[in-house]
Design a protein around this motif. Structure first.
Motif, PDB file in Angstrom:
ATOM      1  N   LEU A 101      14.619  10.654   6.936  1.00 28.55           N
ATOM      2  CA  LEU A 101      14.723   9.824   7.282  1.00 28.55           C
ATOM      3  C   LEU A 101      13.990   8.947   7.417  1.00 28.55           C
ATOM      4  O   LEU A 101      12.549   9.031   6.752  1.00 28.55           O
ATOM      5  N   HIS A 102      14.910   7.193   6.860  1.00 29.06           N
ATOM      6  CA  HIS A 102      13.837   6.329   6.387  1.00 29.06           C
ATOM      7  C   HIS A 102      13.159   5.247   7.895  1.00 29.06           C
ATOM      8  O   HIS A 102      14.789   4.719   7.865  1.00 29.06           O
ATOM      9  N   LEU A 103      12.273   5.317   7.921  1.00 27.16           N
ATOM     10  CA  LEU A 103      12.316   3.961   9.541  1.00 27.16           C
ATOM     11  C   LEU A 103      11.497   3.384   9.203  1.00 27.16           C
ATOM     12  O   LEU A 103      10.409   3.323   8.524  1.00 27.16           O
ATOM     13  N   CYS A 104      11.926   2.178   9.379  1.00 29.74           N
ATOM     14  CA  CYS A 104      11.202   0.672   9.401  1.00 29.74           C
ATOM     15  C   CYS A 104      10.861   0.035  10.618  1.00 29.74           C
ATOM     16  O   CYS A 104      11.380  -0.377  11.414  1.00 29.74           O
ATOM     17  N   GLY A 105       9.548   0.447  10.389  1.00 24.84           N
ATOM     18  CA  GLY A 105       9.553   0.280  11.500  1.00 24.84           C
ATOM     19  C   GLY A 105       7.790  -1.927  11.364  1.00 24.84           C
ATOM     20  O   GLY A 105       7.255  -1.533  10.270  1.00 24.84           O
ATOM     21  N   LEU A 132       0.645  -2.044   0.040  1.00 26.22           N
ATOM     22  CA  LEU A 132       0.060  -0.050  -0.149  1.00 26.22           C
ATOM     23  C   LEU A 132       0.069   1.518  -0.091  1.00 26.22           C
ATOM     24  O   LEU A 132       1.603   1.827   1.015  1.00 26.22           O
ATOM     25  N   ASP A 133       0.968   2.356  -0.686  1.00 27.75           N
ATOM     26  CA  ASP A 133       1.506   2.977  -1.255  1.00 27.75           C
ATOM     27  C   ASP A 133       0.785   4.172  -0.870  1.00 27.75           C
ATOM     28  O   ASP A 133      -0.732   4.381  -1.914  1.00 27.75           O
ATOM     29  N   VAL A 134       0.624   5.361   0.131  1.00 29.79           N
ATOM     30  CA  VAL A 134      -0.070   5.951   0.552  1.00 29.79           C
ATOM     31  C   VAL A 134       0.750   7.986   0.534  1.00 29.79           C
ATOM     32  O   VAL A 134       1.538   7.310   0.863  1.00 29.79           O
ATOM     33  N   GLY A 135      -0.314   8.412  -0.436  1.00 29.31           N
ATOM     34  CA  GLY A 135      -0.156   9.143  -0.908  1.00 29.31           C
ATOM     35  C   GLY A 135       1.279   9.783  -1.919  1.00 29.31           C
ATOM     36  O   GLY A 135       2.088   9.975  -1.810  1.00 29.31           O
ATOM     37  N   MET A 136       1.116   8.728  -2.798  1.00 30.27           N
ATOM     38  CA  MET A 136       1.854   8.100  -3.405  1.00 30.27           C
ATOM     39  C   MET A 136       2.094   9.158  -4.833  1.00 30.27           C
ATOM     40  O   MET A 136       3.402   9.189  -5.852  1.00 30.27           O
ATOM     41  N   GLY A 137       1.585  10.169  -5.222  1.00 32.80           N
ATOM     42  CA  GLY A 137       2.188  11.230  -5.626  1.00 32.80           C
ATOM     43  C   GLY A 137       1.990  10.993  -7.431  1.00 32.80           C
ATOM     44  O   GLY A 137       1.157  10.595  -7.552  1.00 32.80           O
ATOM     45  N   ALA A 153      -4.363  -6.502   5.435  1.00 27.84           N
ATOM     46  CA  ALA A 153      -4.226  -6.468   4.308  1.00 27.84           C
ATOM     47  C   ALA A 153      -3.031  -6.766   3.239  1.00 27.84           C
ATOM     48  O   ALA A 153      -3.101  -6.686   1.690  1.00 27.84           O
ATOM     49  N   PHE A 154      -1.807  -6.382   4.163  1.00 32.68           N
ATOM     50  CA  PHE A 154      -0.267  -5.896   3.006  1.00 32.68           C
ATOM     51  C   PHE A 154       0.574  -6.573   3.890  1.00 32.68           C
ATOM     52  O   PHE A 154       0.631  -5.746   5.210  1.00 32.68           O
ATOM     53  N   ASP A 155       1.084  -6.694   3.486  1.00 27.43           N
ATOM     54  CA  ASP A 155       2.740  -6.671   3.362  1.00 27.43           C
ATOM     55  C   ASP A 155       3.791  -5.378   3.810  1.00 27.43           C
ATOM     56  O   ASP A 155       4.386  -5.096   4.551  1.00 27.43           O
ATOM     57  N   VAL A 156       3.705  -4.351   3.276  1.00 25.05           N
ATOM     58  CA  VAL A 156       4.522  -3.482   3.860  1.00 25.05           C
ATOM     59  C   VAL A 156       2.916  -2.035   3.144  1.00 25.05           C
ATOM     60  O   VAL A 156       2.756  -1.843   2.235  1.00 25.05           O
ATOM     61  N   VAL A 157       3.331  -1.306   3.676  1.00 25.62           N
ATOM     62  CA  VAL A 157       2.438  -0.086   3.698  1.00 25.62           C
ATOM     63  C   VAL A 157       3.489   1.537   3.711  1.00 25.62           C
ATOM     64  O   VAL A 157       4.992   2.072   4.958  1.00 25.62           O
ATOM     65  N   LEU A 158       3.865   1.829   2.532  1.00 22.73           N
ATOM     66  CA  LEU A 158       4.773   3.112   2.373  1.00 22.73           C
ATOM     67  C   LEU A 158       4.533   4.517   2.565  1.00 22.73           C
ATOM     68  O   LEU A 158       2.779   4.281   2.344  1.00 22.73           O
ATOM     69  N   CYS A 159       4.295   5.131   3.866  1.00 21.31           N
ATOM     70  CA  CYS A 159       3.686   6.481   3.419  1.00 21.31           C
ATOM     71  C   CYS A 159       5.425   7.537   3.513  1.00 21.31           C
ATOM     72  O   CYS A 159       6.005   8.029   4.732  1.00 21.31           O
ATOM     73  N   HIS A 160       5.642   7.448   2.150  1.00 19.98           N
ATOM     74  CA  HIS A 160       6.569   8.368   1.873  1.00 19.98           C
ATOM     75  C   HIS A 160       6.279  10.070   1.641  1.00 19.98           C
ATOM     76  O   HIS A 160       5.823   9.930   0.725  1.00 19.98           O
ATOM     77  N   GLY A 183       4.149  -9.043  11.259  1.00 16.93           N
ATOM     78  CA  GLY A 183       5.577  -9.150  10.153  1.00 16.93           C
ATOM     79  C   GLY A 183       5.355  -8.319   9.279  1.00 16.93           C
ATOM     80  O   GLY A 183       6.525  -7.971   8.802  1.00 16.93           O
ATOM     81  N   GLY A 184       4.555  -7.364   9.045  1.00 12.76           N
ATOM     82  CA  GLY A 184       4.927  -6.026   7.899  1.00 12.76           C
ATOM     83  C   GLY A 184       5.157  -5.403   8.352  1.00 12.76           C
ATOM     84  O   GLY A 184       5.803  -4.594   9.693  1.00 12.76           O
ATOM     85  N   LEU A 185       5.438  -4.805   7.292  1.00 13.11           N
ATOM     86  CA  LEU A 185       6.460  -3.344   7.278  1.00 13.11           C
ATOM     87  C   LEU A 185       6.251  -2.247   7.054  1.00 13.11           C
ATOM     88  O   LEU A 185       5.295  -1.988   6.187  1.00 13.11           O
ATOM     89  N   LEU A 186       5.909  -1.418   8.300  1.00 16.38           N
ATOM     90  CA  LEU A 186       5.296  -0.129   7.302  1.00 16.38           C
ATOM     91  C   LEU A 186       6.765   0.966   7.631  1.00 16.38           C
ATOM     92  O   LEU A 186       7.320   1.578   8.582  1.00 16.38           O
ATOM     93  N   SER A 187       6.411   1.387   6.187  1.00 13.50           N
ATOM     94  CA  SER A 187       8.352   2.530   5.959  1.00 13.50           C
ATOM     95  C   SER A 187       7.645   4.137   5.753  1.00 13.50           C
ATOM     96  O   SER A 187       7.047   4.190   5.054  1.00 13.50           O
ATOM     97  N   LEU A 188       7.925   4.728   6.122  1.00 14.29           N
ATOM     98  CA  LEU A 188       7.726   6.001   6.351  1.00 14.29           C
ATOM     99  C   LEU A 188       9.653   6.842   5.942  1.00 14.29           C
ATOM    100  O   LEU A 188      10.445   6.338   6.774  1.00 14.29           O
TER     101      LEU A 188
END
Length: 242
Positions: A228-232, A22-27, A88-95, A118-123
């Motif tokens: 900063l790129h944070l991985c939760g 899921l790419d949130v605010g994908m531009g 629903a997602f393995d990865v959520v991007l909020c970049h 175990g999914g990744l939240l990428s900020l």
């Protein structure tokens, strides 16, 4: 930057695993299309009609197999619970999104809920602890001095925005059940480059990316990065990469 982030994200999963992203605010969809080309299934959310139209136009230029892996949704990152089921997602991007959100904690909690265990939240956020770096390196001493005492700034688009601190986001990620596993600095040596500066030749570009990647993983350099790129990790234990 897109390639650097993709490598940092992909490194957290087994090689060849096809991810639900899921790419949130994908531009305009740059990151989403890169991941779709790599074989992942992408859902992109964007609230700006012009950006969404640009993403749809870019997607239309892709082969049919890639188009089938991408779904575009008009919406706001704060409403993920309306559009998607928990887990629903393995990865959520909020970049590059949180800097425009006055109260990010409820939004982040919603993003964590749609992550599978175990999914990744990428900020990707603006680094409030290094706001003085860009004006200082550019010789704007008034701007540098003002940046020490504020987390607000005006970005290159002329928009008012807000930066985040690593310590505060670490606490937030702990609180929403997706503790910080690791973090990187982004745009350490290249932040003062003009937006329209041409890319270096291939050999020089590879060395530039290698230097940025090394600095982004190494203290104290990563602490003064523009971004900063944070991985939760959902349900993780939170090593925090320190």
């Amino acid at each position: 930057m897109a390639r650097q982030l993709e490598e940092q994200i992909s490194a957290r999963f087994p090689v060849g695993q096809r991810l639900r992203v899921l790419d949130v605010g994908m531009g305009q969809g740059t990151q989403a299309l890169r991941l779709a080309r790599a074989g992942h299934k992408i859902t992109g959310v964007e609230s700006d009609p012009a950006m969404l139209a640009a993403a749809r136009a870019a997607l239309a230029e892709e082969p049919a197999g890639i188009q089938e892996r991408v779904q575009l949704v008009e919406g706001d990152g704060r409403d993920t619970g309306v559009h998607f089921l928990p887990g629903a997602f393995d990865v959520v991007l909020c970049h590059g999104v949180l800097m425009y959100v006055a109260e990010p904690d409820p939004m982040l909690a919603g993003l964590a809920r749609v992550l599978a265990p175990g999914g990744l939240l990428s900020l990707v956020v603006r680094n409030a602890d290094a706001l003085a770096m860009r004006p200082g390196l550019s010789g704007d001493w008034d701007g540098a001095l003002a940046a020490f005492d504020s987390a607000e700034y005006v970005n290159r688009l002329g928009l008012k925005a807000r930066a985040d601190r690593l310590t505060a986001l670490t606490a937030t990620l702990d609180g929403i059940g997706a503790p910080l596993e690791t973090w990187y600095g982004v745009r350490i040596f290249t932040d003062t480059a003009a937006d329209d500066a041409p890319l270096p030749a291939d050999g020089e570009l590879e060395r530039l990316l290698a230097a940025e990647d090394r600095a982004g993983r190494t203290d104290p350099y990563r602490s003064v990065a523009a971004l900063l790129h944070l991985c939760g990790v959902r349900g993780g234990t939170g090593s925090e990469g320190r």
